[in-house]
Write a protein that holds these residues in place. Structure first.
Motif, PDB file in Angstrom:
ATOM      1  N   GLY A  77      38.227 -11.221  -3.847  1.00 57.11           N
ATOM      2  CA  GLY A  77      37.029 -10.476  -4.213  1.00 57.11           C
ATOM      3  C   GLY A  77      36.310  -9.936  -2.993  1.00 57.11           C
ATOM      4  N   THR A  78      35.135  -9.361  -3.236  1.00 58.11           N
ATOM      5  CA  THR A  78      34.360  -8.703  -2.184  1.00 58.11           C
ATOM      6  C   THR A  78      32.885  -9.086  -2.285  1.00 58.11           C
ATOM      7  N   LYS A  79      32.271  -9.311  -1.139  1.00 55.16           N
ATOM      8  CA  LYS A  79      30.827  -9.501  -1.035  1.00 55.16           C
ATOM      9  C   LYS A  79      30.267  -8.367  -0.176  1.00 55.16           C
ATOM     10  N   HIS A  80      29.018  -7.975  -0.450  1.00 51.66           N
ATOM     11  CA  HIS A  80      28.400  -6.966   0.422  1.00 51.66           C
ATOM     12  C   HIS A  80      26.916  -7.281   0.631  1.00 51.66           C
ATOM     13  N   PHE A  81      26.280  -6.491   1.517  1.00 56.20           N
ATOM     14  CA  PHE A  81      24.901  -6.746   1.932  1.00 56.20           C
ATOM     15  C   PHE A  81      24.773  -8.120   2.598  1.00 56.20           C
ATOM     16  N   ILE A  82      25.758  -8.527   3.377  1.00 58.23           N
ATOM     17  CA  ILE A  82      25.737  -9.864   3.980  1.00 58.23           C
ATOM     18  C   ILE A  82      25.151  -9.791   5.382  1.00 58.23           C
ATOM     19  N   PRO A 134      42.876 -16.875   7.457  1.00 58.52           N
ATOM     20  CA  PRO A 134      43.772 -15.828   6.946  1.00 58.52           C
ATOM     21  C   PRO A 134      43.349 -15.352   5.557  1.00 58.52           C
ATOM     22  N   GLY A 135      43.416 -14.051   5.353  1.00 59.66           N
ATOM     23  CA  GLY A 135      43.016 -13.478   4.076  1.00 59.66           C
ATOM     24  C   GLY A 135      41.537 -13.154   3.984  1.00 59.66           C
ATOM     25  N   PHE A 136      40.789 -13.396   5.045  1.00 61.23           N
ATOM     26  CA  PHE A 136      39.346 -13.133   5.077  1.00 61.23           C
ATOM     27  C   PHE A 136      39.042 -12.131   6.181  1.00 61.23           C
ATOM     28  N   THR A 137      38.377 -11.041   5.834  1.00 56.54           N
ATOM     29  CA  THR A 137      38.002 -10.028   6.823  1.00 56.54           C
ATOM     30  C   THR A 137      36.533  -9.649   6.673  1.00 56.54           C
ATOM     31  N   ILE A 138      35.926  -9.302   7.788  1.00 51.55           N
ATOM     32  CA  ILE A 138      34.537  -8.848   7.836  1.00 51.55           C
ATOM     33  C   ILE A 138      34.540  -7.424   8.364  1.00 51.55           C
ATOM     34  N   ARG A 139      33.915  -6.515   7.622  1.00 51.06           N
ATOM     35  CA  ARG A 139      33.869  -5.127   8.070  1.00 51.06           C
ATOM     36  C   ARG A 139      32.456  -4.575   7.973  1.00 51.06           C
ATOM     37  N   ASP A 140      32.235  -3.452   8.656  1.00 60.30           N
ATOM     38  CA  ASP A 140      30.913  -2.853   8.687  1.00 60.30           C
ATOM     39  C   ASP A 140      30.427  -2.516   7.291  1.00 60.30           C
ATOM     40  N   GLY A 141      29.133  -2.726   7.084  1.00 56.99           N
ATOM     41  CA  GLY A 141      28.521  -2.404   5.807  1.00 56.99           C
ATOM     42  C   GLY A 141      27.897  -1.027   5.823  1.00 56.99           C
ATOM     43  N   TYR A 142      26.730  -0.911   5.182  1.00 54.53           N
ATOM     44  CA  TYR A 142      26.071   0.371   5.013  1.00 54.53           C
ATOM     45  C   TYR A 142      24.999   0.560   6.079  1.00 54.53           C
ATOM     46  N   LYS A 143      24.709   1.804   6.398  1.00 55.64           N
ATOM     47  CA  LYS A 143      23.671   2.092   7.375  1.00 55.64           C
ATOM     48  C   LYS A 143      22.325   2.117   6.661  1.00 55.64           C
ATOM     49  N   SER A 144      21.442   1.222   7.048  1.00 49.86           N
ATOM     50  CA  SER A 144      20.160   1.076   6.372  1.00 49.86           C
ATOM     51  C   SER A 144      19.022   1.657   7.208  1.00 49.86           C
ATOM     52  N   VAL A 145      17.993   2.176   6.523  1.00 51.98           N
ATOM     53  CA  VAL A 145      16.814   2.660   7.239  1.00 51.98           C
ATOM     54  C   VAL A 145      15.884   1.505   7.583  1.00 51.98           C
ATOM     55  N   SER A 146      16.099   0.346   6.960  1.00 54.94           N
ATOM     56  CA  SER A 146      15.248  -0.817   7.201  1.00 54.94           C
ATOM     57  C   SER A 146      15.897  -1.776   8.192  1.00 54.94           C
ATOM     58  N   PHE A 179      38.022 -10.846   0.559  1.00 55.43           N
ATOM     59  CA  PHE A 179      38.886 -12.019   0.410  1.00 55.43           C
ATOM     60  C   PHE A 179      40.146 -11.584  -0.327  1.00 55.43           C
ATOM     61  N   ASP A 180      41.280 -11.721   0.326  1.00 57.49           N
ATOM     62  CA  ASP A 180      42.563 -11.301  -0.239  1.00 57.49           C
ATOM     63  C   ASP A 180      43.529 -12.480  -0.184  1.00 57.49           C
ATOM     64  N   ASP A 181      43.594 -13.214  -1.309  1.00 53.99           N
ATOM     65  CA  ASP A 181      44.398 -14.429  -1.361  1.00 53.99           C
ATOM     66  C   ASP A 181      44.065 -15.357  -0.197  1.00 53.99           C
ATOM     67  N   CYS A 182      42.751 -15.533   0.014  1.00 54.53           N
ATOM     68  CA  CYS A 182      42.259 -16.412   1.080  1.00 54.53           C
ATOM     69  C   CYS A 182      42.359 -17.858   0.591  1.00 54.53           C
TER      70      CYS A 182
END
Length: 387
Positions: free
Chosen positions: A152-157, A195-207, A218-221
């Motif tokens: 799965g995927t998480k965002h705004f972290i 393994p199976g866990f990656t962190i990538r850039d999120g969104y550009k925020s004005v705050s 998470f890909d078969d982590c």
């Protein structure tokens, strides 16, 4: 400054942290605002000086190596930190309080290094399709032999780019209830290099520029049982404990930020002249100042009262929601009024007001939107009457 019910020791805590923010945070704010980055040497310096000051992990008990501040004392720390850039204050170091749920080997691998400042943590709950509706999360872990497999995927972290490990909430099953399916949630400790866990850039925020949000995939982590924090399927209780702390933090930081903004407006009103007199003498300005400080003090007292209830072991769900709701919305009103006092200059980057104005907007969204807080408040009152 609101002092009702506070002791000399409380004042010392607040004064110490405020002085730290003014000396160690303010000088770097323009750089972070301009570049959107916190140089590693500055981050390391802030962390080192916080440790020397004795405030790193001050939200943890002395028995675990923290400073052992109670909820009111920690609220005062967060209030003064709220005056400064969140991107820089991140390195003042307040690990997630739910790490106290660590057991056995987890204490040596995660909790204690986090308290000592040797490892940094981040917390992952929100998903693209599950914000306010936490139970709607799709990031899930299933049993496979003696392990768990996460997808799965998480965002705004927030803070994930600096974290050595992440505290992740995922669905681990589902119960059928009269109101429909209800997800069971479990908390996992996931190391950055798993393994199976990656962190990538999120969104550009004005705050809060420089205080980045990241996306976790998470890909078969695969994780062993040893990575479960607390009880299997017991993550919702852990989550609620965390939300108590973060909602008070949003409220107190909103108060601290509002006080800094108010000081700019007050000083400007006392110095700026129009029509042959200081603009602060015009009721159009002076009445705004009066409203601003009244709202700030009210939010301050509301927040400290909620923290005090926690210290006394009293139910505080409604009071915490009220503090978060009122303080975050107060901050928006105060920053807007401060810009109005400054006129056109308030929107120029010669002053930091436009930054505080942008930063204020997110406080009404994260850690529970204003609408969610209103739901909590009204639900608590109606439940007491059996409705």
């Amino acid at each position: 400054m609101t002092t009702y019910g506070l002791t000399d020791e409380h004042a010392m805590i607040a004064d110490t942290v405020r002085s730290f923010v003014e000396k160690e945070i303010y000088p770097h704010e323009d750089l972070v605002e301009r570049t959107g980055e916190v140089p590693q040497e500055i981050a390391d310096e802030i962390k080192r000086k916080t440790i020397e000051l004795g405030f790193y992990a001050c939200n943890f008990p002395e028995s675990a190596g923290g400073a052992g501040l109670n909820h009111v004392e920690f609220a005062l720390v967060e209030r003064e930190l709220g005056r400064g850039s969140m991107a820089l204050n991140h390195f003042f170091g307040r690990p997630q309080n739910i790490l106290m749920a660590c057991e056995g080997e987890q204490i040596e691998r995660y909790r204690d290094p986090a308290i000592r400042g040797e490892r940094m943590d981040a917390l992952a709950m929100t998903e693209p399709g599950a914000g306010s509706d936490v139970r709607g999360m799709k990031c899930a872990a299933v049993r496979d032999g003696g392990d768990w497999v996460l997808n799965g995927t998480k965002h705004f972290i927030s803070g994930a780019e600096h974290a050595d490990f992440i505290i992740v909430f995922v669905a681990t099953g589902e119960d059928q209830t009269p109101r429909g399916p209800k997800k069971r949630i479990t908390t996992f400790l996931v190391d950055r290099d798993t393994p199976g866990f990656t962190i990538r850039d999120g969104y550009k925020s004005v705050s809060h520029r420089g205080y980045k949000n990241m996306i976790l995939d998470f890909d078969d982590c695969r994780l062993p049982d040893a990575q479960v924090l607390g009880e299997v399927d017991g993550g919702f209780a852990v989550m609620n404990e965390w939300l108590y702390a973060t909602r008070i933090t949003v409220a107190t930081m909103s108060v601290g930020r509002a006080r800094r903004v108010f000081d700019y407006a007050l000083d400007y009103a006392a110095e700026r002249e129009q029509f042959g007199q200081k603009i602060g003498k015009f009721q159009g300005i002076s009445f705004q100042l009066a409203d601003m400080i009244t709202e700030i003090d009210a939010a301050d007292l509301l927040t400290l009262a909620a923290a005090d209830r926690l210290d006394k072991g009293l139910p505080a769900n409604r009071e915490i929601a009220s503090a978060k709701l009122y303080a975050s919305e107060m901050l928006s009103r105060v920053t807007d009024a401060a810009i109005q006092v400054h006129g056109g200059m308030g929107l120029m980057d010669d002053y930091p007001l436009e930054r505080f104005w942008r930063d204020a907007r997110v406080e009404r969204i994260w850690d529970g939107t204003s609408e969610i807080q209103r739901h909590i408040i009204s639900r608590e009152m109606l439940r007491a009457l059996g409705a």
